[in-house]
Design an enzyme around this catalytic site. Structure first.
Site, short mmCIF file in Angstrom:
data_model
loop_
_atom_site.label_atom_id
_atom_site.label_comp_id
_atom_site.label_asym_id
_atom_site.label_seq_id
_atom_site.Cartn_x
_atom_site.Cartn_y
_atom_site.Cartn_z
N SER B 190 0.79 -1.23 0.00
CA SER B 190 0.00 0.00 0.00
C SER B 190 0.82 1.28 0.00
CB SER B 190 -0.95 0.00 1.19
OG SER B 190 -0.22 -0.09 2.40
N HIS B 218 -5.29 -4.05 -2.08
CA HIS B 218 -4.99 -2.97 -3.03
C HIS B 218 -4.85 -3.51 -4.45
CE1 HIS B 218 -4.50 0.51 -0.34
NE2 HIS B 218 -4.12 -0.38 0.55
N LYS B 249 -12.40 -0.90 -0.69
CA LYS B 249 -11.55 -0.08 -1.56
C LYS B 249 -12.16 -0.05 -2.97
CE LYS B 249 -7.31 -0.31 1.13
NZ LYS B 249 -7.77 -0.96 2.37
#
Lengths: 82, 415
Positions: B190, B218, B249
């Site tokens: 990240s 991610h 996300k």
């Protein structure tokens, strides 16, 4: 090899990149060179090498913050270690 | 013990210490839905201003997508607001099962179990499947929640230098006496935006008889040609034993996470993972919207394709302006500044220019590695990227760092 050199060699090999240097009083954990979570391999190395057992309450990050402190810690459990 | 003045002043002192160390985190109030063009009140009490968001994990631009919001409304209307239960008592609806099946199909795994967050998935997985006879070997830059999950697990733990496959191999050799070995890594890291070498990791896992666990938070939804994640990008579909990932996300950005992988590992989570057993079910409204998100990203790769193109444009723009970037090709593009104060000052000046970014520095990243982390979204249009490039170039020139190397920047601003 003297304990100081042996520990420095281990730390360089285990934690540092090629161009990083470490001395007797270089802060390791408080400076972020070694994170406390990764410190466990150093503890295992010391225990195996010097035939000691470091209890959890003595294995605080502060006790591993410099090579000098690490040598003191080893001597606390094995005064004859060289 | 009463909450005495002595206790109160001790906590105040701690908080002052955090402030004095420059580590005090402040929230910025957003007066709009999440997106690229947002209204932000900062500092607190000031008039909200229009800025372009370059720091959200809204990779696919689905956080406020009309179809997702509509699906959430429908979920609310047909399945209600809350379930008032953990999953295994009376907290599992048909739509929870549907989402788990869709995630399994999308990630090309054997089974999936939902958690309230990926932090919960990471907190639950290791303890549920390993014992004191086993060893976990993690990349040193794994996410904090992975570290927390490992700390909750009685298995031994060890770490290897970030993405250093020789070091990982050495650790696997050292731990051949353990019952099970588990290699743990993030798919995309990240802070640096780089990717794990999952192909090499899976080969080493085969060679040294180890399981592989990847936190792909991610990556899920946009990494790999069909957006399945790092395992697709690295050509190891079906070879990763467990993937933990988030719905917070790219996949709509609300909340929720999962463990997806070998059916027995997933079943062990259902039987033993404490955050699954002792925490509430995912809210129906979030599940309904997440089901729509899976439909969208399964039907077309349009959004992840646009994200890939925009990331390339953004990275090339920053590079040609003369910024020092971390190498990589994910939508996490860190602009390296090395000095913490420089990162904070530039982020503040960029905010004044209408660009919302955050400076990151120790202890979030290693000392001397301060940076502004920019994150690209499929919702960014070319004019957004151009406006931000113009602002970055202006502020970069102000601080005289354009075209400067790492050593030049450190010589000028220190570490």
């Amino acid at each position: 090899m003297a304990m100081q050199d042996l520990i420095i060699e281990y730390i360089k090999d285990e934690y540092l990149e090629e161009d990083d240097e470490v001395g007797l009083d270089t802060p390791l954990i408080s400076s972020g060179i070694v994170d406390s979570f990764s410190m466990v391999s150093l503890k295992t190395f010391l225990e195996n090498k010097y035939n000691i057992s470091i209890p959890d309450e003595k294995a605080a990050p502060e006790a591993f913050d410099t090579v000098r402190k690490i040598i003191d810690l080893v001597h606390e459990f094995n005064p004859d270690a060289e | 013990m009463a909450y005495s003045e002595k206790v109160r002043s001790a906590y105040k002192e701690l908080i002052d210490g955090i402030r004095n160390d420059g580590l005090f985190k402040e929230e910025r109030y957003i007066h709009s839905e999440q997106g690229i063009e947002i209204k932000v009140e900062f500092p607190a009490g000031s008039e909200p201003r229009d800025v372009l968001n370059f720091c959200a994990n809204n990779y696919l631009g689905l956080s406020s997508h009309p179809d997702v919001v509509k699906a959430a409304h429908e979920g609310l209307d047909t399945r209600g607001y809350g379930m008032s239960s953990v999953r295994f008592i009376c907290g599992t609806q048909d739509i929870h099962r549907e989402l788990e099946e869709k995630l399994t199909a999308f990630l090309e795994t054997e089974d999936t179990v939902l958690f309230a967050s990926c932090l919960d998935a990471n907190a639950g997985l290791f303890e549920a499947v390993l014992s004191a006879d086993d060893v976990m070997i993690a990349d040193r830059l794994v996410h904090a929640s992975v570290v927390d999950g490992m700390r909750l697990c009685p298995a031994k733990h060890d770490t290897f230098k970030h993405s250093n496959m020789e070091h990982l191999e050495k650790k696997l050799q050292e731990h051949q006496d353990a019952r099970y070995r588990m290699i743990i890594t993030d798919g995309v890291f990240s802070m640096d935006g780089d990717m794990a070498k999952l192909d090499v990791i899976c080969d080493l896992a085969d060679k040294y008889d180890a399981m592989v666990v990847v936190d792909d938070s991610h990556a899920t939804g946009f990494i790999g040609k069909r957006g399945k994640g790092t395992h697709e990008h690295c050509g190891v579909l079906g070879r990763v034993d467990a993937i933990t990932t988030t719905l917070g996300k790219a996949l709509g950005g609300a909340s929720g996470g999962c463990v997806s992988g070998r059916s027995e590992l997933v079943e062990m989570c259902r039987q033993r993972a404490r955050p699954y057993l002792f925490s509430n079910t995912m809210a129906p409204v979030v599940v309904a919207a997440a089901n729509k998100v899976l439909d969208i990203i399964t039907a077309t790769t349009e959004r992840r394709d646009k994200l890939e193109a925009s990331t390339k444009y953004w990275r090339e723009g920053l590079e040609s302006a003369g910024f020092d970037l971390k190498a990589g090709d994910t939508p996490i593009v860190p602009v390296m500044l090395y000095n913490a104060k420089l990162a904070q000052d530039m982020a503040r000046d960029l905010f004044d220019e209408g660009i919302y970014v955050i400076g990151f520095f120790f202890p979030v990243v290693a000392k001397g590695q301060a940076r502004i982390r920019t994150q690209i979204s499929a919702a960014h249009e070319k004019e957004h990227l151009d406006k931000a490039l113009e602002a970055f170039t202006k502020i970069g020139a102000k601080y005289d760092i354009l075209g400067k190397s790492k050593d030049d920047i450190i010589a000028k601003y220190g570490l």
